[in-house]
Enzyme design. Structure first.
Site, PDB file in Angstrom:
ATOM      1  N   LYS A 245      17.362  22.001  59.118  1.00  0.00           N
ATOM      2  CA  LYS A 245      18.089  23.224  58.745  1.00  0.00           C
ATOM      3  C   LYS A 245      19.115  23.030  57.625  1.00  0.00           C
ATOM      4  CE  LYS A 245      17.829  25.682  63.117  1.00  0.00           C
ATOM      5  NZ  LYS A 245      18.552  26.539  64.050  1.00  0.00           N
ATOM      6  N   GLY A 308      28.735  21.892  66.401  1.00  0.00           N
ATOM      7  CA  GLY A 308      27.615  21.459  65.546  1.00  0.00           C
ATOM      8  C   GLY A 308      27.007  22.633  64.794  1.00  0.00           C
ATOM      9  N   THR A 331      34.680  16.314  70.531  1.00  0.00           N
ATOM     10  CA  THR A 331      35.320  15.628  69.405  1.00  0.00           C
ATOM     11  C   THR A 331      36.180  16.642  68.653  1.00  0.00           C
ATOM     12  OG1 THR A 331      33.311  14.312  69.255  1.00  0.00           O
ATOM     13  CG2 THR A 331      34.845  14.147  67.404  1.00  0.00           C
TER      14      THR A 331
HETATM   15  P1  ATR Z   1      23.266  21.548  67.112  1.00  0.00           P
HETATM   16  O1  ATR Z   1      22.729  21.653  65.734  1.00  0.00           O
HETATM   17  O2  ATR Z   1      22.305  21.913  68.183  1.00  0.00           O
HETATM   18  O3  ATR Z   1      24.560  22.275  67.266  1.00  0.00           O
HETATM   19  P2  ATR Z   1      24.681  19.043  66.835  1.00  0.00           P
HETATM   20  O4  ATR Z   1      25.074  19.447  65.462  1.00  0.00           O
HETATM   21  O5  ATR Z   1      24.203  17.663  67.081  1.00  0.00           O
HETATM   22  O6  ATR Z   1      23.528  19.990  67.367  1.00  0.00           O
HETATM   23  O7  ATR Z   1      25.908  19.378  67.799  1.00  0.00           O
HETATM   24  C1  ATR Z   1      25.870  19.089  69.148  1.00  0.00           C
HETATM   25  C2  ATR Z   1      27.153  19.607  69.800  1.00  0.00           C
HETATM   26  O8  ATR Z   1      27.035  19.388  71.203  1.00  0.00           O
HETATM   27  C3  ATR Z   1      28.386  18.861  69.340  1.00  0.00           C
HETATM   28  O9  ATR Z   1      29.451  19.753  69.329  1.00  0.00           O
HETATM   29  C4  ATR Z   1      28.548  17.803  70.420  1.00  0.00           C
HETATM   30  O10 ATR Z   1      29.863  17.350  70.602  1.00  0.00           O
HETATM   31  P3  ATR Z   1      30.471  16.165  69.666  1.00  0.00           P
HETATM   32  O11 ATR Z   1      30.860  16.815  68.398  1.00  0.00           O
HETATM   33  O12 ATR Z   1      31.597  15.645  70.451  1.00  0.00           O
HETATM   34  O13 ATR Z   1      29.358  15.158  69.506  1.00  0.00           O
HETATM   35  C5  ATR Z   1      28.155  18.615  71.648  1.00  0.00           C
HETATM   36  N1  ATR Z   1      27.737  17.786  72.783  1.00  0.00           N
HETATM   37  C6  ATR Z   1      26.608  17.069  72.889  1.00  0.00           C
HETATM   38  N2  ATR Z   1      26.554  16.462  74.114  1.00  0.00           N
HETATM   39  C7  ATR Z   1      27.665  16.856  74.782  1.00  0.00           C
HETATM   40  C8  ATR Z   1      28.185  16.580  76.073  1.00  0.00           C
HETATM   41  N3  ATR Z   1      27.529  15.799  76.940  1.00  0.00           N
HETATM   42  N4  ATR Z   1      29.370  17.141  76.425  1.00  0.00           N
HETATM   43  C9  ATR Z   1      30.014  17.928  75.579  1.00  0.00           C
HETATM   44  N5  ATR Z   1      29.600  18.221  74.335  1.00  0.00           N
HETATM   45  C10 ATR Z   1      28.427  17.691  73.936  1.00  0.00           C
END
Ligand code: ATR
Length: 463
Positions: A245, A308, A331
């Site tokens: 994307k 994200g 984060t």
């Molecule tokens: P997408 O394009 O689907 O949004 P991404 O850009 O990889 O995917 O973003 C994933 C999001 O899910 C991020 O905000 C991530 O948090 P971090 O920025 O801390 O990595 C969040 N995320 C993934 N696993 C998680 C978990 N177990 N608990 C809380 N947040 C999670």
């Protein structure tokens, strides 16, 4: 469109006819004209491109036979030069002097193939032989544009008679996206489980618009090359999913305001050699929430969980609809980046009053992957919190159907909806963009309702 002279569909050439299209139409056996359909008259044997196309059909379990009005010698020289890895010498049924449009050749082919007319198609370039013959015999008819204009006087005179039929056929499909099948698709890596083809082909079915949609697995390292190939092949549009994307944007001629702000596109339009990017995820989210809960976004306070790509789409949808967004992410630095683009506060769940603050929001939107299979037993927030009655909880996840977060929301009196609606409405918005570009009429509420009904009948649970 029940004119006996009209083909069921028209493609520019055989290479646009994919095994997936044939399978979608229930076709297991293909009858092929040779001259000016597969090769020009002057070419006696199949070239590499034809051979590769035949190989792809065979690989998909589709059986081929040649049904030509040319001499038996012409037909058999052609098929004898198809490499043995595709067809053993006696494996491909070759019928010369087929006498199309009469039924004799069609019936003989069906008998030799052991197939029913309803599972067969004829692919050819001539209306009065291939198409008329197929239609008379109840075989699905695919017209391809003749390869070579250099034809005999006899054929040329038939072409003069074809002209008014072609014009009338073209006119009949003008408002349906055009007379050739408009190619659409989704690219991603992996893509196996995408339901987008089912979704979009149902949209085609209920509107009658002349498009076909397929999924394509494109690895990150071949993104640019694949994208050029889709352009060259005359695709009308593409959906783009994970992980392309963001990366696809650098290959586009332009992108709209919101996709630039989001930093990602999920929909591409190909027009007059140019490429245009859009992001329909934001409308997918907003329209799903509105449709499923009646939520009015104007002046509402929304908390987004995650920072994200998906979070950006959701944030854009909220802002565009007149709501404000705060962000909460594991984060914190990433939450700050998002808040810088879309405004609003960064909420830290470690703050003591988090559970109180949480109740202030009208809508909570989870965009993280916490709770997605195979991590079904986790919540996106790791401190205690509770929903209040009347809040709306949206979860972009749809596998499992009800995440731990949605179950908790429901139990505590909030309205809980999963990501299937967003998937449906982002697809609908993309389909609207492509079909509008092609001059089709607006899609009606009744057509949308029919699409929902059909998808549900086919086991896709939307809401
Ligand atoms: P997408 O394009 O689907 O949004 P991404 O850009 O990889 O995917 O973003 C994933 C999001 O899910 C991020 O905000 C991530 O948090 P971090 O920025 O801390 O990595 C969040 N995320 C993934 N696993 C998680 C978990 N177990 N608990 C809380 N947040 C999670």
């Amino acid at each position: 469109m029940s004119n006996i002279f009209f083909p069921n569909v028209h493609f520019n050439n055989i290479y646009e006819i994919s095994p997936e299209f044939l399978k979608y139409k229930g076709i297991t056996h293909v009858l092929l004209d040779i001259d000016n359909t597969l090769v020009p008259y002057s070419v006696k044997i199949p070239d590499k491109k034809v051979i590769d196309w035949l190989r792809a059909l065979k690989g998909a379990g589709i059986t081929t036979a040649v049904l030509s009005n040319a001499t038996e010698e012409r037909a058999s020289v052609f098929t004898e030069n198809i490499p043995e890895d595709i067809f053993k010498k006696d494996e491909i049924i070759t019928i010369g002097k087929a006498g199309k449009p009469l039924g004799k050749g069609f019936k003989r082919a069906a008998r030799l193939l052991g197939a029913d007319f309803k599972n067969m198609c004829i692919i050819g370039d001539q209306f009065f032989t291939d198409i008329l013959g197929g239609n008379i015999n109840g075989v699905f008819t695919i017209w391809v544009t003749p390869i070579d204009k250099n034809e005999s006087l006899f054929i040329k005179s038939k072409r003069v008679l074809e002209r008014p039929i072609i014009s009338s056929y073209r006119r009949s499909l003008k408002k349906m996206g055009g007379d050739t099948v408009g190619l659409l698709g989704v690219i991603g890596y992996p893509i196996e489980h995408s339901v987008s083809p089912q979704l979009h082909n149902v949209f085609c079915q209920v509107t009658g618009f002349n498009f076909f949609y397929e999924k394509f697995c494109v690895a990150p390292e071949s993104l640019e090359q694949s994208f050029e190939a889709f352009k060259a092949k005359g695709f009308k549009g593409l959906n783009v999913t994970v992980p392309h994307k963001e990366n696809i944007m650098k290959f586009l001629d332009s992108a709209d305001h919101w996709s630039k702000k989001i930093g990602a596109v999920n929909t591409i339009v190909f027009k007059n050699g140019k490429t245009y990017g859009y992001n329909t995820d934001m409308y997918g989210f907003v329209n799903a929430v509105k449709h499923e809960t009646g939520f009015d976004f104007k002046d509402k306070k929304i908390l987004i969980l995650g920072a994200g790509g998906a979070a950006r789409g959701v944030a854009a949808g909220c802002i565009e609809s007149g709501a404000t967004v705060d962000v909460c992410n594991r984060t914190i630095s990433k939450a700050r980046e998002l808040a810088e683009i879309f405004g609003g506060q960064v909420i830290d769940w470690e703050d003591g009053d988090f559970s109180e603050k949480f109740k202030e929001y009208d809508l909570i939107a989870n965009t993280t992957s916490a709770g997605m299979r195979p991590q079904e037993d986790i919540l996106p927030i790791t401190v205690p919190f509770e929903f209040r009655k009347g809040q709306v909880c949206f979860d972009a996840i749809y596998d499992p159907e009800r995440t731990l977060l949605l179950k908790k929301a429901e139990k505590e009196g909030a309205l809980a909806i999963n990501g299937m609606g967003m998937l449906f409405f982002q697809g609908l918005e993309a389909f609207k963009i492509w079909t509008k570009e092609a001059g089709c009429p607006e899609i009606t509420e009744e057509q949308v309702d029919s699409a929902v009904k059909l998808l549900k009948e086919r086991g896709i649970k939307l809401w």
